[in-house]
Design a protein around this motif. Sequence first.
Motif, PDB file in Angstrom:
ATOM      1  N   TRP A   2      43.392  13.585  12.330  1.00 39.53           N
ATOM      2  CA  TRP A   2      42.095  13.743  11.601  1.00 39.53           C
ATOM      3  C   TRP A   2      42.052  12.881  10.396  1.00 39.53           C
ATOM      4  CZ3 TRP A   2      40.430  17.040   7.205  1.00 39.53           C
ATOM      5  CH2 TRP A   2      41.587  17.761   6.709  1.00 39.53           C
ATOM      6  N   ARG A  23      38.197  19.093   9.317  1.00 42.79           N
ATOM      7  CA  ARG A  23      38.555  19.274  10.970  1.00 42.79           C
ATOM      8  C   ARG A  23      37.050  19.606  11.704  1.00 42.79           C
ATOM      9  NH1 ARG A  23      44.044  20.457   9.421  1.00 42.79           N
ATOM     10  NH2 ARG A  23      45.421  19.325  10.915  1.00 42.79           N
ATOM     11  N   GLY A  24      37.133  19.433  12.681  1.00 46.94           N
ATOM     12  CA  GLY A  24      36.021  19.912  13.408  1.00 46.94           C
ATOM     13  C   GLY A  24      34.724  18.898  13.541  1.00 46.94           C
ATOM     14  N   LYS A 328      33.405  22.009  19.798  1.00 43.47           N
ATOM     15  CA  LYS A 328      34.086  23.118  18.923  1.00 43.47           C
ATOM     16  C   LYS A 328      35.769  23.420  19.094  1.00 43.47           C
ATOM     17  CE  LYS A 328      31.515  26.806  19.931  1.00 43.47           C
ATOM     18  NZ  LYS A 328      30.753  27.958  20.137  1.00 43.47           N
ATOM     19  N   ASP A 329      36.136  22.628  20.290  1.00 42.41           N
ATOM     20  CA  ASP A 329      37.535  22.527  20.575  1.00 42.41           C
ATOM     21  C   ASP A 329      38.301  21.343  20.132  1.00 42.41           C
ATOM     22  OD1 ASP A 329      37.602  25.289  21.842  1.00 42.41           O
ATOM     23  OD2 ASP A 329      37.008  24.521  23.704  1.00 42.41           O
ATOM     24  N   GLU A 331      39.582  18.304  17.334  1.00 43.89           N
ATOM     25  CA  GLU A 331      39.958  18.217  16.026  1.00 43.89           C
ATOM     26  C   GLU A 331      39.219  17.816  15.212  1.00 43.89           C
ATOM     27  OE1 GLU A 331      44.370  17.883  13.942  1.00 43.89           O
ATOM     28  OE2 GLU A 331      43.980  16.792  15.990  1.00 43.89           O
ATOM     29  N   GLN A 332      38.660  16.615  15.665  1.00 48.71           N
ATOM     30  CA  GLN A 332      37.518  15.939  14.810  1.00 48.71           C
ATOM     31  C   GLN A 332      36.552  15.194  15.331  1.00 48.71           C
ATOM     32  OE1 GLN A 332      38.750  13.144  11.436  1.00 48.71           O
ATOM     33  NE2 GLN A 332      37.809  14.517  10.235  1.00 48.71           N
ATOM     34  N   ASP A 347      28.536  25.523  13.160  1.00 45.97           N
ATOM     35  CA  ASP A 347      29.947  25.036  13.576  1.00 45.97           C
ATOM     36  C   ASP A 347      30.058  23.651  13.079  1.00 45.97           C
ATOM     37  OD1 ASP A 347      30.354  27.250  15.562  1.00 45.97           O
ATOM     38  OD2 ASP A 347      28.497  26.276  16.671  1.00 45.97           O
ATOM     39  N   CYS A 348      29.449  23.081  12.017  1.00 44.27           N
ATOM     40  CA  CYS A 348      29.869  21.880  11.818  1.00 44.27           C
ATOM     41  C   CYS A 348      29.537  21.662  10.193  1.00 44.27           C
ATOM     42  CB  CYS A 348      28.802  20.770  12.403  1.00 44.27           C
ATOM     43  SG  CYS A 348      27.044  20.901  11.782  1.00 44.27           S
TER      44      CYS A 348
END
Length: 361
Positions: A2, A23-24, A328-329, A331-332, A347-348
């Motif tokens: 990431w 991350r995400g 959501k699963d 890494e980036q 979620d972000c």
Amino acid sequence: MWIKELSLSDFRSYPLENFSFERGVNFFYGENGAGKTNVLEAISFLSMGKSFVTSDEKNCIAEGKLFARIEAIYEKEDSERKIEVLLSKDGKKIRLGNQDLKKLSEMSGNVLLVSFSPRDVRFFQDSPQERRKMMDVALTMLEKTYLPLISSYRELLKQRNALLKGEENEMLLEVLENQMIPLEKKITFMRYQLICNLEEEIKKMFQQFETKFNSLKLMYRGLITDEKQLEYFEDNIKDQYRRTRTSDRLHGSTMIGIHKDDMQLYLDEKNIAQIGSRGQNRLSALLLKLALSSLIRNKKKEEPILLLDDVLSELDEWHIAKLNEILKDKEQVFITGTMVPPSMEKDCTMYQVEQHKAIRR
């Protein structure tokens, strides 16, 4: 892997900007023309040393400036690494750590990245060249031997085409063909396997989006239709080269070979490019990119970075929520849009882009 930090100097609309990422999902939102895509474009240079927006990279340099610089710090295999790309009117220089790279091919496999842009809406409807490009980029990330193979083939193809335009020389043509055929066999096998593997992954993606279909087939259109045909590959292609030499000379170009390969997607035995709506083609292209991301993760045991430019503009809330479940699963992920959908807000990490400035919210 990431990206932790990104610095831009005189890149497009950013005179000087420093980003700190998480991350995400990292979501850049704002009005059209605010500079959201420019951030994703800068990130795309970190993978293959090329823009995913334009082939004329001089346009990436801010008006009136001589250079543009992209610097990034990223984490890979539990170690922190640095990459720098310097763009000028004369070309570009790339430094990986403390090493100046001599060729773009030296970047191969370093930063794994899969992108989706608005032009991908027509991915299955565009010329076969676009789909071959996708196969080449995918296999460059998946197979270390692929880039040298395809580079050697292109050079031999160039020589054969030049010979076809000159005086007849059957002996030299045969020499070139005998060098091309083993390369074509290896590349054909890799592309055929890629499409078979992508077919399995894209089926899963369609199922996750609860898209109803009775059958799905991602077809490789090339020199073989079945892996068993590789057994007789050399003899078959030699014969085809001999039979097409006259027409090749008339065209001044090689009319058969892997440079004519293609892929097609069939839903319920119907070609999506021919019968699919704009929305169906857009969703199919997006799911293919997500399928490639999953395939890379499974094969390389490393999650590629996802760049999704303007991916939500024609998706309804139901499809956005389904996409969010998948992302959501990851890494980036980097996404752009005019607004952050309510289903994604929690979620972000959000960045508001206004007048070519990005503010983390």
